[in-house]
Each structure stands twice: as structure tokens, then as C-alpha cells.
Design an enzyme around this catalytic site. Structure first.
Site, PDB file in Angstrom:
ATOM      1  CE  LYS A 116      -4.211  -1.859   2.093  1.00  0.00           C
ATOM      2  NZ  LYS A 116      -3.900  -3.265   1.915  1.00  0.00           N
ATOM      3  CD  GLU A 200      -4.887   5.916   4.410  1.00  0.00           C
ATOM      4  OE1 GLU A 200      -3.977   6.053   3.562  1.00  0.00           O
ATOM      5  OE2 GLU A 200      -5.950   5.330   4.171  1.00  0.00           O
ATOM      6  NE  ARG A 292      -7.905  -9.739  -3.685  1.00  0.00           N
ATOM      7  CZ  ARG A 292      -9.052  -9.410  -3.125  1.00  0.00           C
ATOM      8  NH1 ARG A 292     -10.192  -9.737  -3.727  1.00  0.00           N
ATOM      9  NH2 ARG A 292      -9.097  -8.733  -1.999  1.00  0.00           N
TER      10      ARG A 292
END
Length: 681
Positions: A116, A200, A292
């Protein structure tokens, strides 16, 4: 096109791959663990090969064994589904080196989006908007705490390699940061083998909106529009819908362009999902990319009319995308509900056990929209289990995905409510009743969506148990009476002994008058008995001064269905007697009543705080206390890991730890006593 592919997953996605491949004339190879030898996906494929023991790390996560089976079986390609190895860069590379096509993106694209932190840095360079945060490699806890203070609370700690809500914590203030970080890292390490995290800003009342993208090896990339996945619990999706309510054409175009830009930035090929966090004003920021197919892809199929698994196979075989952006249109509205074996009243803990009764609403197989009219397939059930199968503690406890289509959102929501009423499960606990309340709640009905919706509506979604009305208990009484009449007609009593004498007739006739008897029902709210009065033309069911007449009973043992009249109301209900529990499935929902003898143990587990038992099978991964420790109410005592999620056991009151009955690393069964606790006098 391929002649044979291996499906490297289990459950409903493996069944779906087998069905699509068969339609295209492709043979499929299933793999299975010892826990899955008789599973539905094994029967769905043309051949099946054993992987290993039940534990995923010894079976479905063994990429070397899967590649060996692919080579020995003659499979030309591997479809990874959307779990286990589907986003594993090393597995994708190993498949390519073995000369086997990985039906997914290139390994480099998986690597680019697999972290990420790295993905956010890449998206920043590509001009995709990002939530303010820290995505660096330095994982020193003190640095992470300083970064959290810089960003400003509340913050979200998220596993860098994570997904599915695992390794994720919302932290409201600095005093809770260290404990949340430690827990997040433990869970991430266990689930993904990597404890790196990012921090975050947590967007207040956020919406989770994702864009389905698809790219081929010829330079084409399209957006198949958005899905709103805001309705979540524990950061895991519960309901998904497409299109997103309130989405404007301008914002849809902007989000689609950002998503395809993200895909092109990593040279993407195949199906992928770019996930965004959005605020209530419509601003959006990149969150992550799942390299995916997603569990919720059926809602996209329902509104576009395209089979995305077929697209995956064609793109992997080198064909161009079957459609271009200008060919794609949104038609109607679709909603997906995930039917899980879990107990919402116990914090959504997974539930295990055999599916002793499973009935699903009438559904149609997915067909290409070009071959279907508006009303041809409004309900779809994707499932990897059958009646008689067992939900085990080894894998995700999903029973099915229930997907509906409607002309608009209100139409689709009404269809979902009707379809949920037709979903019947006896065995493990399920979230079906919870989902029915969720679809009906005001926030969802009015599309007031954010990821905290379930918490906002908690009182309505998880109400305290209430005594069932007499109308429902009258139908329960009818089920008991119909079962007794069926047994009498067969000439046998409840124990199977022949009973042909007139004294054993079940019609209630007695020499001194008609029979009156009490049926000692018990609900989750407590005892709720009824009195049944027999007569020549039916039964009267009494509770005090209230009475309902039952008549015209028709019972089908093969269908497990009961039909008749309760007063002026005609009813058609599923009825299953499972041990000492009678299950009724009616349009207004599922009712479980104790019957045959009072349930002697109802409430014992909740009442005996001193025992502190395991809420489900799992592994003890942390102990925070020792014998003799003084603890306060709510203080964490130990942590159990089950199904890759952490569950904290806390003190139920102020008191003292009398003894600790488990150790770190120990595997414990459901209901096993973990700690002996002495509450403060």
C-alpha cells in the site's frame, strides 16, 4: 483459448470458474485440502487433486504444490480466484517460469500495488489524489506515533500488505496509538507475513467507492463503473451495490479516469479494482488497488451484462477486451449481500457447524445480458456449499453471495428483502436476519451511506431479543402438531416404535372431552409457552386471553414446509426441528424456539462471567495478565486469533485473575475456559 485450466481456489469462486469454463468448452482441475475433499467445487470441476492438510498454509498457500499439480494434470493456466495466492507476486512469477499462464496481472503489477505504501507513492506520481498520511519504509513505533500526531487524529493504521479489513485500526487519540499499532502489526504479520503499516488521516463519515477496471495486453483499458461498498463491519464489506447512489456523471467520469490511469501506471493486464475513499461532498482519494477479481464483482456483471470471469480467461489467452469504453452502459441497479456463518449478536464471531438445512431463494444462473430481457434473472445465488456441508474454522465462513437486480435502487432493495426472506439455514448461526434489518433500515433505504452506518444503526440492527408474537408461536404450534400427525400416520411414535392402538391417536380425542395441552416453547427472550385446545375441526392456540385458530394444515416432510391458516392469515413457512430447537422460516424472518424440553443451558455462558471461555476455536496469541493480577472492567486479558482476525477477551468487571488456564501458542476449542476470574465483591 485454453483447453484446460486449474482453479487454485475453493468455494463459490472455484464453482463459478468451473461453470464459465465449461460454457467455453474448457476443462477444469480442482485442488482441495483434507477439509474440502467432499466440497462443492471439487464436484464442479472435471478432475480434482489433493493439496494437503486442512490448514491453508499447508494446502492452498502452497504455490509449489499447485504448480506441480498444474504440470502433472496438463493445465495450461491457473485461475487464482480472489484469495490465497491471487495477489502473490512470487507465485505469479513462478507460474510464468514454469510456462503456465497466471490468469491475472503481470507479477510486476502485483508487486507495484502489493505494498500500500509503494502504491500510494506511485499513484502520487501518476497524479491520482491521495489521503494525507505516512507511507514510508521506516517502521519505528516512535516515528509512526509522531507521524500520526502530524497528520492529526483520528488516524487509520493499515497493514501495508493487507486487505479484507485485517491489520486495520482506527485510533481516536494519542493515548491509544501504541496498543493499536502493536495489535495491528501482530494481525498483519499473521495474515500476510508482513507487519509493515501505513498511517493516514481517517476521513469522517467516509464512503468506500471502488472502480472495476479491466485491461488487455493490447493497450486497451476500460472502467466498468463503480461499486459502493460503504456498508461494512470491522472494515469488511457486508452489502455492495452498483451504481453508487448519488453518483453524478462528472464524478463517475473523473473516478473512472483516475482508476484507469492507476492501472496504466503499472502496466496492468486483467481484472482489477481501484478503491477510493470519498467524503460526503463527493471528493475522493486513492486508497488501494486490488490486483484480482473482487468478491463483489457480480453487481458489476448484473448492471453491465458481461461475464467478468469470461473476460479474464479471454484476456489471459491473449485476446483483446470484448468491449471498449464507449460500448459500456449502466442498466438498472444491483445489490449483493454476503451470507456468512457468523453470530452478529456476539460481535460477528464466525460460527462453525454442519449445514443441516439449506434452502435458497429461487435464482437463475448468470447469463449474458445480450441474451436476457429485463426480468430474466433478477436473483442470483453464488455459493460454494450445499446442504450437508460443514463450515470449518479453517477458511472464510461465507455461505453464499445473494445478488439481486432491479430497474432502480428501490426495486432492487425490495427484491433483496424478498430474497433474504427465502434464505433458510439451520446449523451454524448466520447473519441473514441482520442483513434483512440492514436492508430495511432508514439509513440504507435513504442511501445515507458511510462506513459507520452499521454502528449508527446498531440499536435497530442488533435489537434486544423480544418475545415472539402469538401469531408466530401459533405457527410453531402448528408445526409441532403437523409433525405429530405425520408420525401417527406412519404408525410410529417419536421413538420409532409401532403404535397402532387407539389410545395413541394424535387427534386430541379423549373420553372425557377434547385435549388441552401446553407446548413449552422458549425463545431467546425467555419462556413463551402456549396452550393448545384440540377440536374436531382444528386447534385453538391460547396465551392468556389471546387466541388464534389453526386449521387446514398441509405438511410436506420432503420440502420441510408447512401451509395452513392462522386465524384469517394464510401462511407458508419452512419448518425444521433440529434436536430441541424448532426453526421457522416465515416472510417476517427466522424464528428459533426451544421445544421438547426447556433449554436447560440457555444463558449460562453469559451469566457465568467467572469462566471467560473461548468464543470460537482459535489460537492464543497474546496474554496480558497473570494469576493474581488486579484488573478493571474492559481491560484486555488475552487475544485469540481465528480465521486470520484477532479477538480480544476483556474483563467483564473489576476483579482479580484467579488463574490463567491457557498459554500463548495454544490452540483452543470453542467454549473452553481460558481464565478463572473473580469479580470484586
Amino acid at each position: 483459448m485454453f483447453s484446460k485450466i486449474l482453479s487454485a481456489n475453493r468455494g463459490e469462486i472455484a464453482c463459478r470458474v468451473a461453470a464459465t469454463a465449461r460454457r467455453l468448452g474448457i476443462r477444469t482441475v480442482a485442488v482441495y485440502s483434507d477439509a474440502d475433499a467432499g466440497a462443492r467445487h471439487v464436484a464442479a470441476c472435471d478432475e480434482a487433486w489433493r493439496l494437503g492438510p486442512a490448514a491453508a498454509r499447508e494446502s492452498y498457500l502452497r504455490g509449489d504444490l499447485i504448480l506441480e499439480i498444474a504440470q502433472r494434470s496438463g493445465a495450461q493456466a491457473i485461475h487464482p480466484g480472489y484469495g490465497f495466492l491471487s495477489e502473490n507476486e512470487e507465485f505469479a512469477r513462478a507460474a510464468a517460469q514454469a510456462g503456465i499462464v497466471f490468469i491475472g496481472p503481470p507479477a510486476d503489477a502485483i508487486a507495484a500495488m502489493g505494498s500500500k505504501s509503494a502504491a500510494k507513492a506511485l499513484m502520487e506520481r501518476a497524479g491520482v489524489p491521495l489521503v494525507p498520511g505516512y507511507h514510508g519504509d521506516d517502521q519505528d513505533p516512535a516515528l509512526l506515533a509522531r507521524e500520526a500526531a502530524r497528520i492529526g487524529y483520528p488516524v487509520l493504521i493499515k497493514a501495508s500488505a493487507g486487505g479484507g479489513g485485517k491489520g486495520m485500526r482506527i485510533v481516536d487519540d494519542a493515548g491509544k496509538f501504541d496498543a493499536a499499532l502493536a495489535s495491528c502489526k501482530r494481525e498483519a504479520k499473521n495474515a500476510f507475513g508482513d507487519d509493515a503499516v501505513l498511517v493516514e488521516r481517517y476521513v469522517t463519515r467516509p464512503r468506500h467507492i471502488e472502480i472495476q477496471v479491466f485491461a488487455d495486453a493490447h493497450g486497451h483499458c476500460v472502467s466498468l463503473f463503480e461499486r459502493d461498498c460503504s456498508v461494512q463491519r470491522r472494515h469488511q464489506k457486508v452489502l455492495e451495490e452498483a451504481p453508487a447512489p448519488g453518483m453524478t456523471a462528472e464524478r463517475r467520469r473523473a473516478m473512472g479516469e483516475a482508476a484507469t490511469a492507476a492501472a496504466r501506471a503499472v502496466g496492468y493486464v486483467g481484472a482489477g479494482t481501484v478503491e477510493f475513499i470519498a467524503d460526503q461532498e463527493g471528493r475522493f482519494w486513492f486508497m488501494e488497488m486490488n490486483t484480482r477479481l473482487q468478491v463483489e464483482h457480480p453487481v458489476t456483471e448484473m448492471i453491465t451484462g458481461f461475464d467478468l470471469v469470461e473476460w479474464q480467461l479471454r484476456v489471459a489467452a491473449g485476446e483483446p477486451l470484448p468491449a471498449r469504453q464507449d460500448d459500456l452502459r449502466i442498466r438498472g441497479h444491483a445489490i449483493e449481500a454476503r451470507i456468512y456463518a457468523e453470530n452478529p449478536a456476539r460481535g460477528f464471531l464466525p460460527s462453525i457447524g454442519t449445514l443441516r438445512h439449506l434452502r435458497t431463494p429461487a435464482a437463475a444462473q448468470f447469463t449474458h445480458r445480450a441474451e436476457a430481457d429485463d426480468e430474466s434473472a433478477p436473483v442470483r445465488v453464488d455459493s460454494g456449499v450445499r446442504e450437508g456441508d460443514t463450515i470449518t474454522p479453517y477458511y472464510d465462513p461465507m455461505i453464499a453471495k445473494l445478488v439481486v437486480w432491479g430497474r432502480d435502487r428501490d426495486h432492487a432493495r425490495a427484491r433483496m428483502a424478498q430474497a433474504l426472506a427465502g434464505f433458510e439455514v439451520v446449523g451454524p448461526s448466520t447473519n441473514v436476519a441482520f442483513l434483512a434489518r440492514l436492508v430495511d433500515c432508514e439509513s440504507f433505504a435513504r442511501a445515507r451511506l458511510d462506513t459507520g452506518l452499521i454502528e449508527h444503526e446498531r440499536a435497530a440492527l442488533l435489537p434486544e431479543p423480544a418475545p415472539p408474537p402469538l401469531a408466530a408461536r401459533a405457527i410453531a404450534a402448528a408445526a409441532v402438531l403437523a409433525g405429530e400427525a405425520d408420525a401417527a400416520a406412519s404408525g410410529r411414535d417419536d421413538d420409532g416404535d409401532l403404535r397402532r392402538d387407539p389410545w395413541s391417536l394424535r387427534n386430541g380425542w379423549r373420553a372425557g372431552g377434547w385435549l388441552r395441552r401446553v407446548l413449552p416453547f422458549e425463545s431467546a427472550a425467555g419462556p413463551c409457552p402456549v396452550e393448545v385446545e384440540y377440536s374436531a375441526s382444528g386447534w385453538n392456540v391460547h396465551d392468556g386471553d389471546e387466541s388464534i385458530r389453526i386449521g387446514q394444515l398441509r405438511w410436506s416432510a420432503t420440502e420441510r414446509r408447512l401451509r395452513g391458516l392462522a386465524g384469517e392469515r394464510a401462511f407458508d413457512a419452512g419448518a425444521v426441528l433440529d434436536g430441541e430447537t424448532l426453526h421457522l422460516f416465515m416472510p417476517e424472518g427466522h424464528l428459533a424456539l426451544g421445544y421438547a424440553s426447556p433449554l436447560a443451558h440457555v444463558g449460562e455462558g453469559d451469566a457465568d462471567d467467572a469462566r471467560l471461555t473461548a468464543p470460537m476455536p482459535g489460537k492464543v496469541i497474546a496474554l496480558m495478565v497473570a494469576a493474581g493480577a488486579k484488573v478493571a472492567r474492559g481491560q484486555p486479558l488475552l487475544v485469540i486469533e481465528a480465521m486470520k482476525m484477532e479477538h480480544t477477551i476483556s474483563a467483564p468487571a473489576d476483579g482479580e485473575i484467579a488463574s490463567v488456564l491457557c498459554a500463548v501458542g495454544e490452540q483452543v476449542a470453542d467454549g473452553v475456559q481460558l481464565v478463572e476470574f473473580a469479580p470484586r465483591a
